[in-house]
Design an enzyme around this catalytic site. Structure first.
Site, mmCIF file in Angstrom:
data_model
loop_
_atom_site.group_PDB
_atom_site.id
_atom_site.type_symbol
_atom_site.label_atom_id
_atom_site.label_comp_id
_atom_site.label_asym_id
_atom_site.label_seq_id
_atom_site.Cartn_x
_atom_site.Cartn_y
_atom_site.Cartn_z
ATOM 1 N N LYS A 85 0.810 -1.272 -0.089
ATOM 2 C CA LYS A 85 0.058 0.195 -0.032
ATOM 3 C C LYS A 85 0.985 1.222 0.103
ATOM 4 O O LYS A 85 1.730 1.249 0.852
ATOM 5 C CB LYS A 85 -0.913 -0.002 0.981
ATOM 6 N N SER A 160 -9.897 2.053 2.531
ATOM 7 C CA SER A 160 -8.850 2.952 1.646
ATOM 8 C C SER A 160 -8.050 1.986 0.884
ATOM 9 O O SER A 160 -7.441 2.373 -0.225
ATOM 10 C CB SER A 160 -8.087 3.837 2.688
ATOM 11 N N SER A 184 -10.152 -0.348 6.716
ATOM 12 C CA SER A 184 -9.729 -0.277 5.372
ATOM 13 C C SER A 184 -8.853 -1.537 4.857
ATOM 14 O O SER A 184 -8.364 -1.698 3.615
ATOM 15 C CB SER A 184 -8.590 0.850 5.487
#
Ligand SMILES: [Mg+2]
Ligand SMILES: [Zn+2]
Lengths: 502, 99, 501
Positions: A85, A160, A184
């Protein structure tokens, strides 16, 4: 290649790849190249990656192959590729957090998670897309455009960490790293049919994770199977002296728990179904898939009871005060003085004006909204009514968990109230968007461990549904035992047919 | 009922150093109102005797030994600076003096 | 805007008002590393050479508390007779400023590590005044900005600024007094004496360099007046930029006189920050803030609470050194000083320095004479406090030892001290570098004496004839030839011997 997973190597799980690498049946360079090829083929449609490090990944793969030829392997996952990420610092790739504010920023240091991955010989393919500074539930808030759900390219992949979850569902990577502040990791896992784990707060170091809400943020593993998640969890977990909130205890034995669970026996395990997470607002197909999963747990020998956690209803409002408050402070450092974007430095504007112009230009609407909300909640005269009260609700939610875990070993609920919604559907309605994290937020507030494991498809729209399992702090191993047992009983999932040229 | 006025939004934007537009003042005023309405219920549940939780894990006394560790070189420190001069970060003129 | 403030006659201020003071002192700790990271904490390094992701506030970096700084905070608290908190936290103080990398200062808010103590301050006449301490808390320093393009580095008119973050994150202890009332006409003196006593205490604890000129000890003086007979505090001003002990006294006095004039003319005092100007002895208003201060404090989520165990506190209390006032009592007895002599030494800021010099091996008489005469002169010409001279008691003791061993004459010793003050290194290094050692080699002296006698045969004859006082001319010539590095007494002996006397 005609298979939905893109080919024989990309279709394998991380543990299968690890076994082939260990046996010398395949090299890490081949495995890495296969995934890079898959990314080249499908990522223009999925947009899971913000940055693909072809050269770096192949170089790392070559190093692992050389070490293995010398009889050394850094870890059980040495040579297996991973998608990281874009919220973790990396010295060899930009770290943008999905924001214009950090476009092109190459940090001068590696996050602890990054470092541990490198030390374990895990091959980092690139950085994945995300909602700007991890604020969102759909990855639509990325400044670099949305990521699409491989199950239906018109739908969101969750957020997210939508880039990480989509990269797994699109078979671009067998492993990924996410961060979970309000869901997330788990919510994207649920809506893409992948596994996502939020470890106990303090279980994985936050050093080098660009902070959204410091007291809630927690990095964790994402994978397509429970065992793969466990293998990754053991690589990234454990005490880090650079993170004061890191727990100075050994990582729970999650790999052993996943293997034990795979035997399929849950006799003596007490499972609590959270009463509050059902009813109005829960999609019928989601509810049916969840009920079937509970039946399955029962069939595996688990003792299933209903448990009430009355304060969970207040988790969402508490979260939307605590997270914005902390973010308003954490994101203050983006001020155009030392790194990142600078706007309006024309010799006329003062430092103060340049700060304001840059922040106005560099942050997207959701980030600004939360900064404003947090600034309000912390300001004098409102602190007690908002931030102070939210911190008290946090205590009440922790007490609910404590009481529940006196009766049961794990709690279960749907991970999300609905399946993946359509891109654009909720962008103008912040409150509707926030509901996506209804069931995941309590564990962030209390800091305990939680997992989302795929539990089939919703019968009305054919989209993945997630089963959330929650365990007490530092009992992460229970998630893996129950998750692996359920996964085995559930059987293989259909994989998304990506309608792209392969 | 409107909790947040346009003026208040402007004040918040000042505190948060956001040069918001006129249009944003209206949008944010409306949205913050809506969100605050929805979150105000936190005030209903927790009684005075409930202690607040600031940290999820109850740990205390985490310290570091007073030993120098290598940091960044000056080149690394300044590498991402929007502007630098004489080994320092160059910033526009500073107006106010703070505490 | 820059008009000179009206001030009221000091006696009139006292006739009409009672002053109330509040003193906030920031102390930079002399730990090896910064408050929350492992960067070196050293003054004067190259810009941005002592920085890391943490103190530069880079995204993702996290703080870890320096154990030594906590220890220092607790020791300071104990020395100030404070309570040590059972449990306390750090908080974030949020405000934007370019010298603060995170745009929040990690500080303590409503949970300071130590609180509720006092410091007994000895005034010039030997009387003691008790200053109550509200709290002392831990926080971090900011970076330093250099303003370019304005006049003499001032912020006003600058075109742009340059930032150095070496100081960002240096551990600070902020010590705050309770309102100081009842000092009356002695308020300015009390303020100066308090900061002096605090400085001496911190030096004895060995926790800080306490250099006001370098900013490792900084004082903000809050002053307000209340009409005689009233018990309600007036509006206060906070004067910053007070860089010496003398300035503390002057700034308080000036503000009392300025407040008096404003209040007497029916005006009201603005609660504001004021800046002290050393050259004029007056204060001026700082720029008014456009947005009201709202620091939005909340508990620092990246740091866990600190709960000092009672055992630890007990252990630390055993490490407290002899405190300045105890040392004073002992010095008075051991050195046989009168009250006046003691007071003069204390006022000159010399007592601790002398005591440390004695501890380093010097005789009390020698130590006292160096500090109150030659070094006091040097401090005076440089316009600094005695303690701020660039020489340590240890170095002075070494110079004294060199004289005692006959390696230096008093005159040479002063040159060695000059060298140390000029930053040329340790006394022995100065002796070597400047070639200052006494010429004690008799054969080398003998050669110079023979030459001097040969060049002045008439004088030599006089001496031989018994006129020993004539030897002075020869001694002078020898001293000149050896560039003053000979021991004149020894030269005289040798001259007389050479002339059969
Ligand atoms: Mg302070
Ligand atoms: Zn540092």
């Amino acid at each position: 290649m005609t298979t939905a997973s893109g080919g024989s190597l990309t279709g394998l799980t991380a543990s299968e790849l690890a076994a082939k690498l260990e046996a010398g049946e395949v090299s890490s360079v081949e495995v890495t190249q296969a995934h890079l090829d898959r990314i080249a083929a499908v990522d223009s449609a999925v947009h899971a990656f913000l940055h693909v490090d072809t050269e770096g990944a192949l170089a790392a793969a070559r190093r692992v192959d050389e070490e293995r030829a010398e009889g050394r392997a850094a870890s059980p996952l040495a040579g297996v590729p991973l998608a990281l990420k874009d919220v973790f610092t990396t010295t060899d790739m930009p770290t943008t957090c999905g924001s214009k504010m950090l476009e092109g920023w190459v940090p001068p240091y590696d996050a602890t998670v990054t470092k541990r991955l490198r030390e374990a010989g895990v091959v980092i393919l690139g950085k994945t897309n995300m909602d700007e500074f991890a604020m969102g539930s759909s990855t639509e808030n990325s400044a670099y455009g949305p990521t699409r759900n491989p199950w239906d390219l018109n739908r969101i992949p969750g957020g997210s960490g939508g880039g990480s979850s989509a990269s797994l569902a699109a078979f671009e990577a067998p492993l990924a790293i996410g961060t979970d502040t309000g869901g997330s990791i788990r919510q994207p896992g649920a809506v893409t049919g992948t596994v996502g784990v939020k470890p106990t707060y303090g279980g994985v170091s936050r050093y080098g994770l660009v902070a959204f809400s410091s007291s809630l943020d927690q990095p964790g593993p994402c994978a397509r199977t429970v065992l793969d998640a466990a293998l990754l969890h053991e690589v990234i977990g454990g005490h880090d002296p650079l993170d004061s909130t890191s727990i100075a205890q050994p990582v729970p034995a999650v790999v052993a728990a996943a293997r034990e669970g795979a035997s399929g026996d849950l006799k003596g395990v007490r499972v609590g179904v959270v009463r509050e997470f059902s009813g109005d607002g829960y999609q019928a197909g989601v509810q049916r898939a969840f009920d079937a999963a509970v039946q399955q747990l029962s069939a595996l020998g688990a003792e299933v009871v209903e448990v009430s956690c009355p304060h969970f209803a207040y988790a969402l409002p508490a979260y939307y005060l605590i997270a914005p408050s902390e973010c308003s402070s954490n994101l203050a450092r983006f001020d155009a003085m030392r790194y990142g974007l600078r706007v309006g430095d024309d010799g006329e504007h003062s430092a103060e004006e340049v700060m304001s112009l840059t922040r106005e230009a560099g942050f997207g609407p959701e980030v600004k909204r939360r900064i404003m909300l947090g600034t309000y909640a912390l300001s004098s005269g409102y602190y007690d009514a908002y931030y102070g009260q939210a911190q008290k609700v946090r205590t009440l939610i922790t007490r609910d968990f404590d009481a529940a875990f006196e009766q049961v070993d794990v709690l279960v609920s749907p991970t999300t109230p609905t399946t993946a919604f359509e891109i654009g559907e909720r962008v103008d309605d912040p409150m509707a968007m926030y509901l996506a994290d209804l069931c995941t937020i309590p564990s962030n507030l209390a800091g305990n461990a939680a997992m989302s494991v795929p539990c089939g498809l919703s019968d009305e729209d054919g989209l993945p549904v997630g089963l959330q399992i929650m365990a007490p702090a530092m009992a992460d191993d229970r998630l893996y035992r129950v998750g692996a047992a359920y996964e085995t009983a559930r059987g293989a999932l259909r994989v998304p047919e990506l309608e792209v040229a392969v | 009922m409107s909790k947040i006025s346009r003026d208040e939004v402007a004040h918040l934007a000042g505190l948060a150093r956001l040069a918001v537009t006129e249009a944003e003042l209206d949008t944010f005023a409306g949205q913050l109102d809506q969100i605050l309405d929805a979150v105000a219920e936190v005030g209903e549940v927790a009684a005075d005797d409930i202690p607040p939780t600031s940290h999820a894990v109850p740990v205390t006394n985490v310290f570091r030994e007073d030993e120098v560790r290598p940091g960044l070189t000056r080149e690394q420190a300044l590498a991402a600076a929007p502007a630098a001069e004489d080994d320092r970060f160059r910033v526009p003129r500073i107006l106010t003096e703070e505490a | 805007m820059t008009s000179v403030a009206e001030i009221m006659d000091y006696d009139e201020v006292l006739a009409r008002f009672d002053p109330v003071l509040g003193l906030e002192v920031h102390v930079e700790l002399s730990t090896n590393t910064k408050m929350f990271c492992g960067c070196a904490n050293a003054f004067g390094a190259e810009p941005n050479s002592q920085v890391c992701p943490v103190c530069l506030g880079l995204p993702g970096a996290l703080p870890v508390v320096n154990a030594k700084a906590v220890e220092a905070a607790i020791r300071i608290g104990l020395a100030l007779n404070c309570q040590v908190a059972e449990w306390c936290r750090f908080a974030r103080k949020n405000y934007f400023y370019p010298d603060m990398p995170k745009n929040f200062q990690t500080s303590q808010y409503d949970e300071p590590i130590v609180h509720d103590g006092y410091l007994d301050v000895v005034l010039d006449d030997g009387e003691t005044f008790r200053v109550d301490i509200e709290r002392a808390h831990m926080e971090e320093d900011t970076g330093k900005s250099l303003h370019v393009g304005g006049s003499t580095g001032r912020i006003h008119g600058a075109v742009h600024s340059l930032l150095d973050y070496n100081r960002a994150g240096v551990p600070l202890i902020e010590i705050v007094t309770k309102p100081i009332t009842g000092a009356g006409e002695r308020a300015p003196e009390v303020a100066r004496a308090y900061v002096t006593a605090l400085r001496d205490l911190l030096r004895a604890l060995d926790v800080s360099d306490v250099r006001m000129d370098q900013g490792s000890l900084r004082c903000d003086a809050n002053v307000s007046l209340m009409p005689k007979g009233s018990t309600e505090f007036g509006t206060r001003t906070e004067t910053k930029n007070v860089n010496s002990l003398r300035s503390v006294e002057r700034a308080v006095r000036f503000e009392m006189q300025r407040h008096g004039a404003v209040l007497a003319s029916g005006g009201s005092i603005l609660q504001e920050t004021r800046h002290f100007d050393e050259s004029t002895g007056s204060t001026s208003a700082g720029r008014r803030k456009e947005t009201s201060e709202d620091y939005r404090y909340f508990p620092e989520p990246d740091l866990v609470p600190i709960a000092p165990s009672r055992e630890w506190v007990e252990e630390l209390s055993k490490t407290l050194p002899e405190l300045p006032w105890e040392r004073r009592k002992r010095a008075k007895e051991q050195w046989g000083l009168s009250d006046e002599e003691l007071r003069d030494l204390v006022n000159a800021g010399a007592l601790e320095l002398i005591a440390e010099t004695v501890e380093a091996g010097a005789q009390p008489g020698d130590a006292r004479s160096w500090w109150v005469s030659y070094l006091a002169q040097q401090a005076n010409t440089r316009g600094v406090e005695l303690a701020d001279l660039d020489i340590t008691p240890k170095q002075v003791a070494r110079v004294i030892a060199l004289v005692a061993d006959g390696k230096l004459t008093n005159k040479l010793a002063r040159q060695v001290v000059d060298g140390v003050l000029a930053g040329e290194g340790e006394p022995d290094e100065v002796v070597a570098a400047r070639g200052l050692e006494v010429v004690s080699d008799d054969s080398a002296l003998q050669k110079a004496i023979d030459e001097a006698l040969a060049s002045q045969p008439d004088v030599a004859d006089k001496i031989r004839g018994g006129k020993v006082q004539a030897a002075g001319a020869i001694v002078g010539a020898v001293m000149k030839a050896t560039k003053g590095q000979a021991d004149a007494k020894r030269v005289r002996e040798l001259v007389l011997a050479a002339c059969g006397q």
